[in-house]
Design an enzyme around this catalytic site. Structure first.
Site, PDB file in Angstrom:
ATOM      1  CB  CYS A   2      -0.953   0.059   1.187  1.00 34.54           C
ATOM      2  SG  CYS A   2      -2.236  -1.193   1.181  1.00 34.54           S
ATOM      3  NE  ARG A  27       4.336   1.629   0.562  1.00 36.59           N
ATOM      4  CZ  ARG A  27       4.834   1.936   1.751  1.00 36.59           C
ATOM      5  NH1 ARG A  27       6.017   2.496   1.852  1.00 36.59           N
ATOM      6  NH2 ARG A  27       4.148   1.667   2.841  1.00 36.59           N
ATOM      7  CD1 TRP A  73       0.031  -6.567  -1.915  1.00 37.68           C
ATOM      8  CD2 TRP A  73      -0.547  -6.919   0.215  1.00 37.68           C
ATOM      9  NE1 TRP A  73       0.401  -7.848  -1.593  1.00 37.68           N
ATOM     10  CE2 TRP A  73       0.056  -8.095  -0.290  1.00 37.68           C
ATOM     11  CE3 TRP A  73      -0.991  -6.910   1.531  1.00 37.68           C
ATOM     12  CZ2 TRP A  73       0.230  -9.243   0.470  1.00 37.68           C
ATOM     13  CZ3 TRP A  73      -0.827  -8.055   2.303  1.00 37.68           C
ATOM     14  CH2 TRP A  73      -0.224  -9.198   1.766  1.00 37.68           C
ATOM     15  CG  ASN A  99      -1.030   2.753   3.335  1.00 35.88           C
ATOM     16  OD1 ASN A  99      -1.786   2.655   2.379  1.00 35.88           O
ATOM     17  ND2 ASN A  99       0.197   3.247   3.224  1.00 35.88           N
ATOM     18  N   GLY A 100      -3.179   0.042   6.323  1.00 35.21           N
ATOM     19  CA  GLY A 100      -3.380  -0.579   7.626  1.00 35.21           C
ATOM     20  C   GLY A 100      -4.652  -1.393   7.671  1.00 35.21           C
ATOM     21  CD  GLU A 485      -3.887 -21.934  25.891  1.00 33.79           C
ATOM     22  OE1 GLU A 485      -4.806 -21.082  25.836  1.00 33.79           O
ATOM     23  OE2 GLU A 485      -2.816 -21.739  26.488  1.00 33.79           O
ATOM     24  CE  LYS A 489      -7.190 -19.677  27.409  1.00 34.56           C
ATOM     25  NZ  LYS A 489      -5.893 -19.698  27.873  1.00 34.56           N
ATOM     26  CD  GLU A 492      -5.695 -18.282  31.597  1.00 33.36           C
ATOM     27  OE1 GLU A 492      -4.919 -17.320  31.466  1.00 33.36           O
ATOM     28  OE2 GLU A 492      -6.318 -18.784  30.643  1.00 33.36           O
ATOM     29  CG  HIS A 508       8.258 -41.249  33.416  1.00 30.76           C
ATOM     30  ND1 HIS A 508       9.217 -42.201  33.691  1.00 30.76           N
ATOM     31  CD2 HIS A 508       7.986 -41.364  32.090  1.00 30.76           C
ATOM     32  CE1 HIS A 508       9.531 -42.850  32.579  1.00 30.76           C
ATOM     33  NE2 HIS A 508       8.780 -42.361  31.591  1.00 30.76           N
ATOM     34  CE  LYS A 607      -6.869 -10.324  26.527  1.00 30.44           C
ATOM     35  NZ  LYS A 607      -7.096 -11.764  26.315  1.00 30.44           N
TER      36      LYS A 607
END
Length: 612
Positions: A2, A27, A73, A99-100, A485, A489, A492, A508, A607
């Protein structure tokens, strides 16, 4: 990717814009367009090259001395004429180039649709120009204030330039997380995404800082203000309150909403990076560092909590696909044991917020040793994003629930893309295997969508197990980090003690804990060490443990052994952590709800951990 060029002054604007677009071609882009004021606001754009735009404009009346132009882009919306920039406001008196990525565009779009607006494109950018005009009309404010106010409601990255038919001597520019430079001439200004389109006209430039808005005019005036330098108007407060309600979208908790957003967030993380039709995986944020990856002595991945688990999946991905040695480190411990870091190491820092203090400290240490630092973050312009040499954003969108869900799958998605790109460039994957994997990866959002249909069944499982005091999670290979994970969860948000282990490690030590009251969650999909996992299940059953098994759809072998089965869509081994994480998130969520826990704000947790 972009490119932006804008001009206001006494020169004929069309030649300045076209020359600027040609200067920006390096670019990379898929479409081009421009808008200029010639009595009224005229807009032209096309899919294709700058030369295609120039051919389309032959014979047009292109007088005027103020205008904006863009090479795009594609991110939101496929490359075509409609999605090309600039974009009109509803009245066609305003136009914008951008852009972004605006991460909360969908929420804003829903609100604007409720107000009666319609949209022509699939882009996030059109949403912003609609919002700007809505603010301008409803607040009876000038264009600068309308832009400034609108940007207070934007999540994501932007470098924008806005042109207005009602203010024909003025351009408004703003940036956050995407570069923007203003060139100063004599009673004229040039605005660009980098200096290449303006260097022949002036050497006097101003680089805008994040969250700054500038106004320039042909009288030679340049004014810069921050987006938050004044108190918000009543209209803005109203919009915020409405957005807050919409963002939950009828879900009882943000966490559940964010679990259900994962088909989109995974797709957003792949958009513009995975092109199956062309057989390409390309991450613009690290493209200049791919050779460093290829030549790296090793990769060190640092992160905390869920990001550390994503990094562990990354370890399997990079070693399997690229054959580069990988070490995964807790960021909180990394700098306290005097680690050995070489200049040809790549350090990948993973953080949802981009502000995690331990991870930021690890980045600074690795930089001081000369290593190349790559960031993976979800928040544009965050501290880690600024501190790293390069990196990529996950584009998961704002994640409000403390327990990370969509950020985890987006991080794993990005790590997968990174590993595939490097493996392809390094030649450690056969072309047939590479094409097989990228074709399968394209199907993952749909398979996650299908997995979400299991929510009702998982809710019933939660009713059976929500009073348990302990859980054990087991997995092998790519699924071992997922076991960690899944256990995190549950800990938490439900406050149930849970541990994750490699399935073979159970005997073990942890096997001593197994009895009739110990639920054991086993990720037992058919890919990977399937036969070995079957043996581990038998060991649990011999101790009267209760098995909850995540299996490949249609698997009858594990079904005969397990007490409860969750069937997942079949996929390649490297993508199982993305798909299998969904039922583990849902199980934790429903157990926590049944236990009366504060799902979105579990006790003692924040957070973004910005202190050590």
């Amino acid at each position: 990717m972009c490119g932006i060029i804008g001009y206001v002054g006494s020169r004929k604007v069309y030649p300045v814009l076209m020359k600027g677009l040609y200067r920006l071609e390096y670019r990379g882009y898929d479409s081009a367009g421009l808008a200029l004021i010639n009595d009224d606001l005229q807009l032209y754009k096309t899919h294709g090259k700058v030369s295609d735009l120039e051919n389309r404009l032959r014979g047009k009346a292109l007088e005027g001395t103020v205008g904006i132009a863009h090479t795009r882009w594609a991110t939101h919306g496929e490359p075509n004429d409609i999605n090309a920039h600039p974009h009109f406001s509803p009245s066609k008196k305003l136009a914008i180039i951008h852009n972004g990525i605006i991460e909360n565009y969908n929420t804003l779009k829903e609100e604007l649709i409720n107000r009666g607006y319609t949209f022509q494109s699939d882009t996030d950018t059109e949403v912003l120009i609609h919002l700007i005009e809505d603010i301008q009309l409803n607040e009876n404010t000038d264009i600068f204030e309308a832009v400034r106010i609108a940007l207070n409601h934007i999540y994501g990255a932007y470098a924008i330039v806005v042109i207005s038919q009602d203010y024909p001597d003025t351009l408004i520019a703003a940036k956050k997380g995407s570069p923007l430079v203003i060139g100063l001439g004599e009673d004229e200004f040039f605005i660009a995404s980098d200096a290449s389109p303006i260097v022949e006209y002036t050497k006097n430039v101003v680089y805008l800082d994040d969250e700054e808005v500038a106004t320039v005019n042909r009288q030679g005036e340049l004014k810069i203000k921050t987006t938050r330098n004044q108190e918000k108007t009543p209209y803005i407060q109203k919009l915020e309150l409405q957005l807050s309600a919409i963002e939950k979208s009828g879900f009882p908790h943000f966490m559940l909403k964010e679990i259900y957003e994962q088909p989109r967030s995974i797709n957003d993380s792949m958009r513009g990076r995975l092109n199956v039709s062309k057989g390409i995986v390309s991450l613009g944020g690290i493209i200049d560092y791919e050779q460093k990856f290829i030549n790296a002595r090793r990769i060190i991945i640092v992160g905390c909590g869920t990001s550390w688990h994503a990094g562990m999946v990354g370890e399997y991905l990079f070693e399997d696909l690229t054959r580069i040695p990988v070490k995964v480190e807790y960021a909180s411990e990394f700098r306290y044991r005097n680690p050995v870091i070489y200049e040809d190491d790549i350090v990948v820092a993973i953080s949802q917020s981009g502000e995690t203090a331990d991870t930021l400290a690890a980045v600074e240490l690795a930089k001081s040793k000369g290593a190349t630092i790559i960031g993976i973050c979800n928040v544009v312009g965050s501290s880690i994003a600024r501190a790293t040499h390069a990196g990529s954003y996950t584009h998961a969108g704002p994640e409000i629930g403390v327990a990370s869900t969509k950020a985890f799958t987006a991080q794993v998605t990005l790590l997968t893309l990174m590993a595939l790109s490097i493996a392809d460039n390094k030649g450690t994957l056969s072309k047939s295997r590479f094409y097989q994997l990228i074709n399968e990866m394209e199907t993952i959002p749909a398979k996650v969508e299908k997995t979400l249909e299991l929510n009702g069944n998982i809710k019933e499982l939660a009713k059976i197990f929500h009073k348990c005091r302990n859980f054990l999670y087991l997995g092998r290979g790519y699924n071992f980090p997922l076991a960690l994970e899944g256990a995190l969860k549950l800990k938490e948000i439900s406050y149930i003690h849970a541990e994750g282990y490699p399935a073979a490690e159970m005997k073990h030590g942890p096997i001593a804990l197994i009895d009739e009251e110990m639920p054991v969650v086993v990720i037992a999909t058919k890919k990977g060490a399937y036969d070995k996992v079957l043996s581990n299940i038998q060991e649990v059953k011999a101790r009267k443990g209760t098995i909850i098994a995540l299996v490949t759809e249609g698997d009858q072998t594990v079904k005969k052994l397990a007490d409860h089965v969750i069937e997942l869509p079949e996929t390649d081994e490297i993508f199982v952590p993305i798909i299998a994480s969904i039922p583990l998130q849902l199980l934790s969520y429903h157990i926590a709800v049944l236990r009366g826990c504060n799902v979105d704000q579990p006790r003692n947790l924040a957070k973004s951990v910005t202190v050590e």
